[in-house]
Enzyme design. Structure first.
Site, short mmCIF file in Angstrom:
data_model
loop_
_atom_site.label_atom_id
_atom_site.label_comp_id
_atom_site.label_asym_id
_atom_site.label_seq_id
_atom_site.Cartn_x
_atom_site.Cartn_y
_atom_site.Cartn_z
CD1 TRP A 102 -2.46 -2.08 1.59
CD2 TRP A 102 -3.10 -0.87 -0.17
NE1 TRP A 102 -3.54 -2.69 1.03
CE2 TRP A 102 -3.96 -1.98 -0.06
CE3 TRP A 102 -3.31 0.02 -1.22
CZ2 TRP A 102 -5.01 -2.22 -0.94
CZ3 TRP A 102 -4.35 -0.21 -2.11
CH2 TRP A 102 -5.20 -1.31 -1.96
CG ASP A 173 -2.87 4.12 3.99
OD1 ASP A 173 -3.91 4.00 4.68
OD2 ASP A 173 -2.68 3.52 2.91
CE LYS A 197 -9.01 -2.48 3.84
NZ LYS A 197 -7.85 -1.74 3.44
C1 LIG Z 1 -7.36 -1.24 2.04
C2 LIG Z 1 -6.25 -0.30 2.04
C3 LIG Z 1 -6.14 0.72 1.07
C4 LIG Z 1 -7.12 0.88 -0.05
O1 LIG Z 1 -8.31 1.36 0.41
P1 LIG Z 1 -9.50 1.78 -0.58
O2 LIG Z 1 -10.49 2.36 0.37
O3 LIG Z 1 -9.96 0.55 -1.28
O4 LIG Z 1 -8.96 2.79 -1.53
C5 LIG Z 1 -5.08 1.59 1.19
N1 LIG Z 1 -4.17 1.48 2.17
C6 LIG Z 1 -4.25 0.52 3.10
C7 LIG Z 1 -3.22 0.45 4.17
C8 LIG Z 1 -5.29 -0.40 3.07
O5 LIG Z 1 -5.37 -1.36 4.00
#
Ligand SMILES: *Cc1c(COP(=O)(O)O)cnc(C)c1O
Length: 361
Positions: A102, A173, A197
């Site tokens: 990511w 993030d 999540k």
């Molecule tokens: C799931 C995830 C993403 C992507 O998220 P979206 O909402 O599908 O854009 C980005 N970064 C991390 C760390 C993730 O777990």
């Protein structure tokens, strides 16, 4: 069919108590004779709810008023664009720390807007995947911000240190990390997380940013990604995902009822400890991540007899243990054990793993 234990990495399991409340509210929310999905986001009832949601998030993460909270759309990937568009200014360059899939995806997107510095912090220590400690990161001076990802959802590798980089603008993030453990928000300038999540259903994304970041952008950028505009309109520049916002609010209340982040962190640590112990003590399962970088949200592991993997997943499903297949880019097994995964779910998984090993290995 009775409810499964759902180890999906996202959209992920939600607390059963929350789903029961949502079910009860569904046709008649807040005595309005309609569901929360069917009323105006500008109604006083909905606005009152959003204020309560924000307030509860502030309580949970101890967020002072100098930080603004935005409820936006576009997921975490939307923020991969919004961040450079909003924050690049003086130097037109940023440091991107790469620790997994990511954080790599974030840097790829940012390269549309600037020449990002890529800092690879992955290393191998005693044969195990590790992350170089923050004090050894070779950060550049003349950058507009630093971006990193404390919990790499796919690899199950985590950075447990908090960034202490003085006056630098630190962006995180937090998609699979937010609300899993206490943080000191003052160590960050901006954190963001897609909801699916550890917060609620997909469709809503939370951005928590210091107010001094609101007035940086002098670029032409889409209004719905512009932090200044989103803040001015209290996250209602366009129609927000009202149901996701509402459900996130129920999850925050559930967390507060559970005793807040300190309490959930204790349970999270226990769940991860039990599962990693079971893996480390077995001859069939193994995890190849250095102990100090193991994620407590996404536990990844492999089977030393790879042929048994398919059968493992099949038998797990038969036992009500769902979505344990690792992400296709790395394979193996992944158990996502976010806040909403009960301790009993992890215990049931461990018991299954032990029985499976005994029976087939
Ligand atoms: C799931 C995830 C993403 C992507 O998220 P979206 O909402 O599908 O854009 C980005 N970064 C991390 C760390 C993730 O777990």
């Amino acid at each position: 069919m009775s409810r499964i234990y759902n180890f999906s990495a996202g959209p992920a399991t939600l607390p059963e108590e929350v789903l029961s409340i949502a079910k009860k509210d569904l046709k008649n929310w807040n005595k309005m004779g309609a569901s929360v999905m069917e009323i105006s986001h500008r109604s006083k009832e909905f606005i009152c709810m959003t204020e309560e949601v924000e307030n509860n998030l502030r309580i949970l993460l101890n967020i002072p008023m100098s930080y603004k909270i935005l409820f936006v759309q576009g997921g975490a990937r939307g923020q991969f664009s919004a961040i450079p568009l909003n924050l690049l200014k003086n130097y037109n360059i940023a440091d991107y720390i790469c620790s997994g899939y990511w954080s790599n995806s974030a840097v790829i997107e940012s390269k549309k807007y600037c020449n990002s510095n890529i800092l690879n912090v992955r290393t191998i220590e005693n044969g195990k995947k590790s992350i170089i400690p923050m004090s050894h990161w070779c950060l550049n001076d003349k950058v507009d911000y630093i971006h990193y990802c404390p919990n790499e959802t796919i690899e199950g590798i985590a950075i447990h240190e908090e960034p202490k980089f003085d006056s630098k603008i630190v962006v995180g993030d937090f998609s699979s990390f937010i609300l899993s453990q206490p943080i000191n928000i003052n160590n960050y300038s901006l954190i963001y997380a897609g909801a699916q999540k550890n917060i609620g259903p997909s469709g809503i994304t939370i951005v928590i940013l210091h107010e001094k970041l609101l007035n940086i952008s002098n670029r032409i950028l889409p209004s719905f990604l512009n932090y200044q505009i989103l803040n001015k309109y209290k996250s209602m520049f366009n129609t927000p995902p009202t149901f996701s916002w509402y459900l996130a609010g129920l999850v925050f209340k559930w967390l507060i009822d559970k005793g807040g982040i300190n309490e959930i962190y204790k349970i999270n640590r226990l769940k991860a400890k039990l599962l990693y112990e079971a893996i480390d003590n077995s001859n069939l399962y193994f995890n190849n991540i250095n102990i100090k970088n193991r994620s407590i949200m996404n536990v990844t592991f492999n089977l030393s007899k790879i042929k048994l993997e398919k059968l493992f997943l099949k038998e797990a499903l038969k036992n009500g243990l769902y979505a344990l297949k690792g992400h296709s880019i790395i394979g193996g097994i992944r158990a996502s054990i976010y806040n909403a995964m009960p301790l009993d779910g992890v215990k049931k998984l461990i018991k299954f793993m032990l029985n499976f090993e005994k029976k087939y290995f």
